[in-house]
Design a protein around this motif. Structure first.
Motif, PDB file in Angstrom:
ATOM      1  N   ALA A 117       0.831  -1.205   0.000  1.00 50.57           N
ATOM      2  CA  ALA A 117       0.000   0.000   0.000  1.00 50.57           C
ATOM      3  C   ALA A 117       0.866   1.256   0.000  1.00 50.57           C
ATOM      4  O   ALA A 117       0.627   2.189  -0.775  1.00 50.57           O
ATOM      5  CB  ALA A 117      -0.931  -0.009   1.210  1.00 50.57           C
ATOM      6  N   SER A 118       1.897   1.260   0.837  1.00 52.36           N
ATOM      7  CA  SER A 118       2.795   2.420   0.861  1.00 52.36           C
ATOM      8  C   SER A 118       3.462   2.602  -0.493  1.00 52.36           C
ATOM      9  O   SER A 118       3.574   3.718  -0.992  1.00 52.36           O
ATOM     10  CB  SER A 118       3.872   2.242   1.933  1.00 52.36           C
ATOM     11  N   MET A 120       2.375   1.822  -3.356  1.00 57.24           N
ATOM     12  CA  MET A 120       1.446   2.309  -4.382  1.00 57.24           C
ATOM     13  C   MET A 120       1.252   3.823  -4.261  1.00 57.24           C
ATOM     14  O   MET A 120       0.697   4.451  -5.143  1.00 57.24           O
ATOM     15  CB  MET A 120       0.066   1.654  -4.224  1.00 57.24           C
ATOM     16  N   GLY A 121       1.662   4.379  -3.113  1.00 55.20           N
ATOM     17  CA  GLY A 121       1.513   5.814  -2.933  1.00 55.20           C
ATOM     18  C   GLY A 121       0.380   6.215  -2.008  1.00 55.20           C
ATOM     19  O   GLY A 121      -0.120   7.336  -2.067  1.00 55.20           O
ATOM     20  N   TYR A 122      -0.034   5.293  -1.126  1.00 57.25           N
ATOM     21  CA  TYR A 122      -0.995   5.656  -0.091  1.00 57.25           C
ATOM     22  C   TYR A 122      -0.295   6.510   0.959  1.00 57.25           C
ATOM     23  O   TYR A 122       0.829   6.192   1.349  1.00 57.25           O
ATOM     24  CB  TYR A 122      -1.528   4.401   0.617  1.00 57.25           C
ATOM     25  N   THR A 123      -0.945   7.566   1.447  1.00 57.47           N
ATOM     26  CA  THR A 123      -0.422   8.270   2.606  1.00 57.47           C
ATOM     27  C   THR A 123      -0.761   7.427   3.832  1.00 57.47           C
ATOM     28  O   THR A 123      -1.559   6.492   3.742  1.00 57.47           O
ATOM     29  CB  THR A 123      -1.077   9.649   2.757  1.00 57.47           C
ATOM     30  N   GLN A 126      -4.521   7.403   4.463  1.00 54.48           N
ATOM     31  CA  GLN A 126      -5.248   6.623   3.442  1.00 54.48           C
ATOM     32  C   GLN A 126      -5.047   5.131   3.650  1.00 54.48           C
ATOM     33  O   GLN A 126      -5.954   4.333   3.472  1.00 54.48           O
ATOM     34  CB  GLN A 126      -4.743   6.988   2.040  1.00 54.48           C
TER      35      GLN A 126
ATOM     36  N   ALA B  72       4.674   9.983  -1.210  1.00 52.59           N
ATOM     37  CA  ALA B  72       3.449   9.440  -1.803  1.00 52.59           C
ATOM     38  C   ALA B  72       3.355   9.804  -3.286  1.00 52.59           C
ATOM     39  O   ALA B  72       2.970   8.988  -4.119  1.00 52.59           O
ATOM     40  CB  ALA B  72       2.230   9.923  -1.040  1.00 52.59           C
ATOM     41  N   ARG B  75       5.911   7.759  -5.310  1.00 50.29           N
ATOM     42  CA  ARG B  75       5.541   6.345  -5.445  1.00 50.29           C
ATOM     43  C   ARG B  75       4.415   6.131  -6.440  1.00 50.29           C
ATOM     44  O   ARG B  75       4.352   5.104  -7.110  1.00 50.29           O
ATOM     45  CB  ARG B  75       5.139   5.783  -4.080  1.00 50.29           C
ATOM     46  N   ARG B  76       3.497   7.108  -6.538  1.00 46.63           N
ATOM     47  CA  ARG B  76       2.404   6.957  -7.505  1.00 46.63           C
ATOM     48  C   ARG B  76       2.931   6.990  -8.933  1.00 46.63           C
ATOM     49  O   ARG B  76       2.258   6.545  -9.866  1.00 46.63           O
ATOM     50  CB  ARG B  76       1.359   8.061  -7.291  1.00 46.63           C
ATOM     51  N   PHE B  88      -4.216  -6.519  -2.290  1.00 47.54           N
ATOM     52  CA  PHE B  88      -5.097  -6.190  -1.179  1.00 47.54           C
ATOM     53  C   PHE B  88      -6.190  -7.248  -1.102  1.00 47.54           C
ATOM     54  O   PHE B  88      -7.012  -7.360  -2.007  1.00 47.54           O
ATOM     55  CB  PHE B  88      -5.706  -4.804  -1.362  1.00 47.54           C
TER      56      PHE B  88
END
Lengths: 216, 386
Positions: A117-118, A120-123, A126, B72, B75-76, B88
């Motif tokens: 999750a981190s 992927m760019g989750y804060t 989030q 963040a 990373r995106r 997930f």
């Protein structure tokens, strides 16, 4: 006195009693969950807070309910017969039961999932609300089911301190030395506990369709 | 392009994970970081998207200093694939794939539609989109992991042992498809593995790290096999490297021998005249080789029937005309008849070669390489003279 005659005599009270019992069991459950979530999150986030938080809330659970009902008025400045005492006591029990479960539930989410999750760019926020908490729902929900059933049964104890609700049936039965009202009360509480349990289970299934196999 | 500029990672205990790493992963190429456990390869990878912060040094993505971009946001813009996929569990496959586009603000419906297309791209049926990860096999999960990393079409991808948790057959499949996909997409990829064979198969460039996080050698796979920089690299690259290096040498035009063939379904009685040394090559109606038939082993009764696939020996591998010396040699060595089967681009039978013919070709190539090595060494000596 048979099962029906007692119910007929008190038909005017039944709705009020049921309503009091329901909110006395439900409201502390919701408030307790709302308090346990941040505490449990803290215990899972900062590992050093876990032992004191879980121990402290655990000890809370060992205090007999009757003692709590009697001591609380002194602490809260409420009247001894006030329903608030019962609500606060049950909230305390809910918190006691749920803090550890919330903490363990949040910690049980695999580090692989969290680091994905981190990555992927989750804060951080989030990730907590979008990944960690939803995955912990079945675990927290299971704890909530235990707390709900325990709350329902504890509400009956509150009748000893005079709060009018379905637990009155046990007092009346014992005063009149007759089994009818006691059996009525027993059935009422079992049904109520089952309804609570069923509603929470429904909630978990709706929120976590992915965990169907795990819950079955 | 990803560029490490003397990047060091020292852990709080004082241990050094990565020691002054200088490395450039060129745009559009696969750079593989390989080494034994504790060599800092995963730490190096995770410093690129700031999952781990370097103690000193800089990492550049083209002309952007990664330390100056919010993690963040950074990373995106970087695709990330990890071991065991890390999907997930509470989201459907399609929502897993749509993760980054949704984070970037794309409406969920558009993100899902695009995610379904991506599933097809990585070789999964669209119907899998509504399932949950737990309902998928390990190989399928890994494909979803790749689709998720590709979803926002990032120019850069980080892959941390993505294929190591699946069985060897599935792994080989995933690797082949990964190469095909990369052929279409041309991403800048940093790929971590502990498996030197995987590194050599996938890398345009391979960086070997040694314990303590120091770079031992950066080279193309062929260079790594033929000229390991030191004893550590030589040991790590392992056995059979002489043979494996042939995997990077084009076979060139091989002296193909003519071979009479039998078509499946023909009468068995017709095969003995077409057999050479007791073996006949059987092909299908399109002239694609199916296997070898041991004519001598057939009984009188069997000779009355047609040629069926059950009778064939399938031991031999096939090599393509445009393939490598390794494929050609392997085809010859594995062939029950001793004659390696060579096919054209469409998989149709082209001719056979023997191991000794391939070896002659290998020897000739080696002598040319030896001569070149001597000349270049001599040129260096001359250049060094005052």
């Amino acid at each position: 006195m048979n099962l029906w005659s007692y119910l007929q005599q008190h038909s005017g009270d039944l709705a009020g009693w049921t309503w009091t019992t329901v909110w006395l069991a439900a409201l502390p459950l919701l408030v307790g969950l709302a308090i346990a979530l941040p505490l449990g999150w803290l215990a899972s986030r900062l590992r050093w807070t876990y032992p004191p938080l879980v121990t402290a809330t655990g000890i809370l659970y060992t205090i007999p309910s009757l003692v709590l009902f009697i001591v609380l008025p002194g602490l809260l400045g409420t009247r001894i017969l006030d329903t608030v005492n019962v609500a606060v006591a049950l909230t305390a029990y809910t918190v006691a039961l749920l803090v550890r479960i919330v903490a363990d539930g949040l910690s049980s989410v695999s580090t692989t999932t969290l680091s994905a999750a981190s990555a992927m760019g989750y804060t951080a926020r989030q990730r907590l609300f979008g990944v960690q908490l939803p995955i912990a729902v079945p675990v927290i929900g299971a704890g909530l089911r235990v707390a709900a059933v325990s709350n329902v049964s504890l509400v009956s104890v509150a009748s000893i301190i005079g709060v009018p609700q379905l637990g009155r049936m046990f007092i009346d039965g014992s005063n009149l030395s007759t089994l009818g009202p006691i059996v009525d009360g027993l059935i009422a509480f079992v049904v109520l506990a089952l309804v609570f349990d069923g509603l929470i289970l429904l909630g978990i299934r709706t929120l976590s369709p992915w965990a169907k196999q795990a819950l079955a | 392009m990803i560029r490490f500029e003397s990047v060091t990672k020292r852990f709080r205990g004082g241990g050094i994970a990565v020691d002054a790493l200088d490395l450039e992963a060129p745009t559009g190429k696969i750079t593989v970081l390989v080494g034994p456990s504790g060599c800092g390869k995963t730490t190096s990878l995770r410093m690129v998207n700031r999952m781990v912060e370097p103690t000193s040094g800089r990492i550049w993505l083209d002309d952007r200093d990664t330390a100056k971009v919010r993690p963040a946001t950074l990373r995106r813009g970087i695709g990330y694939v990890i071991q065991q996929a890390g999907l997930f569990p509470h989201r459907t496959v399609v929502d897993n794939v749509a993760t980054v586009p949704v984070l970037l603000g794309l409406p969920r419906r558009d993100a899902r539609r695009q995610a379904l297309d991506l599933l097809e791209r990585v070789g999964l049926p669209r119907e899998l989109g509504e399932r949950y990860p737990a309902q998928l096999s390990g190989g399928q999960q890994q494909r979803v992991g790749v689709a998720r990393a590709l979803a926002a079409d990032p120019p850069v991808m980080l892959m941390d042992e993505p294929f190591s948790a699946v069985d060897p057959v599935v792994r080989a499949q995933l690797q082949d498809e990964f190469l095909r996909l990369q052929g279409e997409l041309g991403k800048t990829i940093l790929f971590v593995t502990h498996d030197i064979d995987e590194a050599i198969k996938l890398g345009d460039q391979v960086a070997v790290l040694r314990t303590g996080g120091r770079l031992a050698q950066v080279a193309t796979p062929a260079e790594l096999l033929s000229h390991p920089a030191d004893a550590f690299v030589a040991g790590f690259v392992g056995r059979d490297r002489g043979y494996r290096a042939l995997g990077f040498a084009a076979a060139g035009e091989l002296p193909l021998a003519h071979e009479p063939v039998v078509t499946v379904g023909d009468a068995l009685a017709a095969t003995p005249p077409r057999a050479v040394d007791g073996w006949a090559l059987v092909v299908d109606a399109e002239r694609r080789p199916l296997g070898w038939l041991a004519v001598g082993g057939l009984g009188e009764a069997q000779l009355s029937g047609p040629v069926v696939e059950d009778l064939l020996n399938l031991g031999g591998t096939l090599a393509t005309e445009s393939g490598t010396l390794r494929e050609a040699l392997d085809a010859a060595l594995s062939s029950p008849s001793g004659r390696g089967v060579i096919v054209d681009e469409d998989g149709r039978f082209a001719g056979t070669v023997t191991a000794s013919e391939v070896l002659t070709r290998i020897e000739r190539r080696a002598s040319v390489l030896r001569q070149e090595a001597i000349e270049s060494a001599a040129a260096e000596v001359i250049a060094l003279q005052p």
